[in-house]
Scaffold this active site. Sequence first.
Site, PDB file in Angstrom:
ATOM      1  CB  ALA A  97      42.028  83.234 -15.382  1.00 50.47           C
ATOM      2  CE1 TYR A  98      45.009  90.604 -17.827  1.00 58.43           C
ATOM      3  CE2 TYR A  98      45.487  91.853 -15.643  1.00 58.43           C
ATOM      4  CZ  TYR A  98      45.682  91.560 -17.102  1.00 58.43           C
ATOM      5  OH  TYR A  98      46.264  92.435 -17.502  1.00 58.43           O
ATOM      6  CB  VAL A  99      46.222  87.955 -11.234  1.00 58.86           C
ATOM      7  CG1 VAL A  99      47.057  87.662 -10.454  1.00 58.86           C
ATOM      8  CG2 VAL A  99      45.213  89.155 -11.155  1.00 58.86           C
TER       9      VAL A  99
END
Length: 170
Positions: A97-99
């Site tokens: 999700a972050y990437v």
Amino acid sequence: VELVHCDVADEAQVKHAVETAVDAHGKIDVLVNNAGVIDMWPAVDLELAVWNRVLDVCLTGTFLCSKHAIPFMEKQHSGHIVNLHGGGGKTPPGAMAYVITKEAGVWFSRYLAEEVREHNICVMSISPGAAIATERAPEEARGRMPGPEYAGDRFMLAAEAPMELSGHLV
């Protein structure tokens, strides 16, 4: 220095924070979109609420802060918006999700750069050079990863970058 606590995923709080900065300093020269949330979960175990919070902070927050700072930068016909690109690739596992938000931020920067170019606003994405453990990171992560000082003067250099770099990842 004036600190304003703000949930970047909450538009009313962002608007208040930007207006507070302008009231205190008369203008906004640089906006650094650096807020982030990372939760390490494989996709099959990732709860929708966690996914949404990561996207809200990392991507929607970048949009909202930019949206509310731009009118002030347009009035002064200058400014820099610096969006942190926190990495890419497929590692570490569980950071999907972050990437994804950080990769989307690069495209956000490219599009926004064209929208505000005529107002002499430089928009760019920068990489700190490595994954960085902040003071809120688990002790284990702080022991194996560099701290914020690793980024050195990258943010200051980006805040002074020429318009030729607008829309780029550096």
